[in-house]
Design a protein around this motif. Structure first.
Motif, PDB file in Angstrom:
ATOM      1  N   ASP A 168       0.851  -1.178   0.000  1.00  0.00           N
ATOM      2  CA  ASP A 168       0.000   0.000   0.000  1.00  0.00           C
ATOM      3  C   ASP A 168       0.898   1.243   0.000  1.00  0.00           C
ATOM      4  O   ASP A 168       1.336   1.708   1.046  1.00  0.00           O
ATOM      5  N   PHE A 169       1.185   1.734  -1.202  1.00  0.00           N
ATOM      6  CA  PHE A 169       2.093   2.868  -1.352  1.00  0.00           C
ATOM      7  C   PHE A 169       1.355   4.181  -1.587  1.00  0.00           C
ATOM      8  O   PHE A 169       1.892   5.107  -2.188  1.00  0.00           O
ATOM      9  N   ASN A 170       0.128   4.282  -1.098  1.00  0.00           N
ATOM     10  CA  ASN A 170      -0.640   5.509  -1.230  1.00  0.00           C
ATOM     11  C   ASN A 170       0.185   6.655  -0.636  1.00  0.00           C
ATOM     12  O   ASN A 170       0.648   6.569   0.504  1.00  0.00           O
ATOM     13  N   PRO A 171       0.370   7.751  -1.384  1.00  0.00           N
ATOM     14  CA  PRO A 171       1.239   8.833  -0.891  1.00  0.00           C
ATOM     15  C   PRO A 171       0.739   9.530   0.370  1.00  0.00           C
ATOM     16  O   PRO A 171       1.520  10.232   1.017  1.00  0.00           O
ATOM     17  N   ILE A 172      -0.522   9.340   0.771  1.00  0.00           N
ATOM     18  CA  ILE A 172      -0.964   9.952   2.034  1.00  0.00           C
ATOM     19  C   ILE A 172      -0.239   9.351   3.223  1.00  0.00           C
ATOM     20  O   ILE A 172      -0.248   9.916   4.309  1.00  0.00           O
ATOM     21  N   HIS A 173       0.430   8.215   3.004  1.00  0.00           N
ATOM     22  CA  HIS A 173       1.146   7.537   4.089  1.00  0.00           C
ATOM     23  C   HIS A 173       2.643   7.851   4.119  1.00  0.00           C
ATOM     24  O   HIS A 173       3.347   7.336   4.982  1.00  0.00           O
ATOM     25  N   TRP A 174       3.122   8.655   3.180  1.00  0.00           N
ATOM     26  CA  TRP A 174       4.560   8.962   3.191  1.00  0.00           C
ATOM     27  C   TRP A 174       4.920  10.342   2.644  1.00  0.00           C
ATOM     28  O   TRP A 174       6.004  10.843   2.895  1.00  0.00           O
ATOM     29  N   ASN A 175       4.004  11.004   1.912  1.00  0.00           N
ATOM     30  CA  ASN A 175       4.320  12.267   1.270  1.00  0.00           C
ATOM     31  C   ASN A 175       3.514  13.392   1.933  1.00  0.00           C
ATOM     32  O   ASN A 175       2.315  13.534   1.708  1.00  0.00           O
ATOM     33  N   GLU A 176       4.209  14.168   2.749  1.00  0.00           N
ATOM     34  CA  GLU A 176       3.551  15.233   3.510  1.00  0.00           C
ATOM     35  C   GLU A 176       2.850  16.244   2.598  1.00  0.00           C
ATOM     36  O   GLU A 176       1.712  16.635   2.844  1.00  0.00           O
ATOM     37  N   ARG A 177       3.517  16.644   1.521  1.00  0.00           N
ATOM     38  CA  ARG A 177       2.928  17.615   0.598  1.00  0.00           C
ATOM     39  C   ARG A 177       1.625  17.078   0.006  1.00  0.00           C
ATOM     40  O   ARG A 177       0.608  17.765   0.004  1.00  0.00           O
ATOM     41  N   PHE A 178       1.656  15.829  -0.455  1.00  0.00           N
ATOM     42  CA  PHE A 178       0.462  15.234  -1.052  1.00  0.00           C
ATOM     43  C   PHE A 178      -0.662  15.110  -0.022  1.00  0.00           C
ATOM     44  O   PHE A 178      -1.816  15.424  -0.306  1.00  0.00           O
ATOM     45  N   ALA A 179      -0.321  14.650   1.178  1.00  0.00           N
ATOM     46  CA  ALA A 179      -1.331  14.482   2.235  1.00  0.00           C
ATOM     47  C   ALA A 179      -2.036  15.810   2.509  1.00  0.00           C
ATOM     48  O   ALA A 179      -3.270  15.860   2.614  1.00  0.00           O
ATOM     49  N   LYS A 180      -1.280  16.886   2.577  1.00  0.00           N
ATOM     50  CA  LYS A 180      -1.878  18.200   2.837  1.00  0.00           C
ATOM     51  C   LYS A 180      -2.692  18.691   1.643  1.00  0.00           C
ATOM     52  O   LYS A 180      -3.725  19.332   1.830  1.00  0.00           O
ATOM     53  N   GLU A 181      -2.254  18.373   0.424  1.00  0.00           N
ATOM     54  CA  GLU A 181      -2.998  18.772  -0.775  1.00  0.00           C
ATOM     55  C   GLU A 181      -4.392  18.128  -0.816  1.00  0.00           C
ATOM     56  O   GLU A 181      -5.321  18.708  -1.371  1.00  0.00           O
ATOM     57  N   VAL A 182      -4.525  16.940  -0.249  1.00  0.00           N
ATOM     58  CA  VAL A 182      -5.831  16.269  -0.257  1.00  0.00           C
ATOM     59  C   VAL A 182      -6.626  16.532   1.022  1.00  0.00           C
ATOM     60  O   VAL A 182      -7.635  15.877   1.277  1.00  0.00           O
ATOM     61  N   GLY A 183      -6.159  17.486   1.842  1.00  0.00           N
ATOM     62  CA  GLY A 183      -6.934  17.933   2.995  1.00  0.00           C
ATOM     63  C   GLY A 183      -6.592  17.284   4.325  1.00  0.00           C
ATOM     64  O   GLY A 183      -7.285  17.520   5.317  1.00  0.00           O
ATOM     65  N   LEU A 184      -5.552  16.486   4.368  1.00  0.00           N
ATOM     66  CA  LEU A 184      -5.131  15.887   5.638  1.00  0.00           C
ATOM     67  C   LEU A 184      -4.166  16.820   6.355  1.00  0.00           C
ATOM     68  O   LEU A 184      -3.477  17.623   5.706  1.00  0.00           O
ATOM     69  N   PRO A 185      -4.068  16.727   7.675  1.00  0.00           N
ATOM     70  CA  PRO A 185      -3.160  17.612   8.405  1.00  0.00           C
ATOM     71  C   PRO A 185      -1.687  17.274   8.185  1.00  0.00           C
ATOM     72  O   PRO A 185      -0.821  18.124   8.360  1.00  0.00           O
ATOM     73  N   ASP A 186      -1.399  16.025   7.801  1.00  0.00           N
ATOM     74  CA  ASP A 186      -0.033  15.554   7.599  1.00  0.00           C
ATOM     75  C   ASP A 186      -0.138  14.110   7.113  1.00  0.00           C
ATOM     76  O   ASP A 186      -1.231  13.603   6.867  1.00  0.00           O
ATOM     77  N   VAL A 187       0.971  13.440   7.035  1.00  0.00           N
ATOM     78  CA  VAL A 187       1.002  12.013   6.698  1.00  0.00           C
ATOM     79  C   VAL A 187       0.198  11.250   7.743  1.00  0.00           C
ATOM     80  O   VAL A 187       0.261  11.572   8.939  1.00  0.00           O
ATOM     81  N   ILE A 188      -0.572  10.251   7.308  1.00  0.00           N
ATOM     82  CA  ILE A 188      -1.349   9.453   8.260  1.00  0.00           C
ATOM     83  C   ILE A 188      -0.945   7.982   8.170  1.00  0.00           C
ATOM     84  O   ILE A 188      -0.484   7.506   7.129  1.00  0.00           O
ATOM     85  N   ALA A 189      -1.123   7.287   9.273  1.00  0.00           N
ATOM     86  CA  ALA A 189      -0.829   5.859   9.324  1.00  0.00           C
ATOM     87  C   ALA A 189      -1.864   5.093   8.511  1.00  0.00           C
ATOM     88  O   ALA A 189      -3.018   5.521   8.378  1.00  0.00           O
ATOM     89  N   HIS A 190      -1.456   3.961   7.987  1.00  0.00           N
ATOM     90  CA  HIS A 190      -2.384   3.060   7.310  1.00  0.00           C
ATOM     91  C   HIS A 190      -3.413   2.587   8.340  1.00  0.00           C
ATOM     92  O   HIS A 190      -3.044   2.179   9.446  1.00  0.00           O
TER      93      HIS A 190
END
Length: 133
Positions: free
Chosen positions: A30-52
């Protein structure tokens, strides 16, 4: 091991770090960038990288199997994901705390264990229950 309603399991505290996320991504594919890429996670509305979510669920399962001493005694396990575990980019990571309590012992000897998983003082797994033999 016999179970009694109300028995509390030994608590489990786990620091979920970014390097743990990378190892889990490799194991789960599971290489979804919300789990490792801070910039991407924030672009999709998350506060930061999140755990699986499945990593958080697996850690809750570890609470049960550590207590049982025999993973084959875990008959059923399910959760609902209620809130993400936000993992900062530091050595400490996110502290996730797990507790459990036997909620019911059935006539057939199976027991339901109710699990609580908290991050930052808030529940991250809802309706987390395990059925054990």
């Amino acid at each position: 091991m016999s179970y009694t309603t109300g028995t509390e399991l030994p608590p489990l505290s786990v620091h979920v770090t970014r390097d743990r996320l990378v190892r889990y991504a490799g194991a789960s594919l599971d290489f979804n960038p919300i789990h490792w890429n801070e910039r991407f996670a924030k672009e999709v509305g998350l506060p930061d990288v999140i755990a699986h979510g499945m990593l958080t669920m697996a850690l809750g399962g570890r609470l049960i199997t550590d207590w049982l001493g025999d993973p084959s005694k875990l008959v059923e396990y399910g959760v609902r994901f209620t809130r993400p575990v936000v993992v900062p980019d530091n050595e400490e990571g996110a502290l996730v705390e797990f507790t459990g309590k036997v909620g019911e012992v059935r006539e057939d000897g199976l027991a339901r264990v109710d699990i609580t998983a908290k991050f930052d003082g808030k529940t991250v797994l809802g309706k987390a229950t395990a059925l054990v033999r």
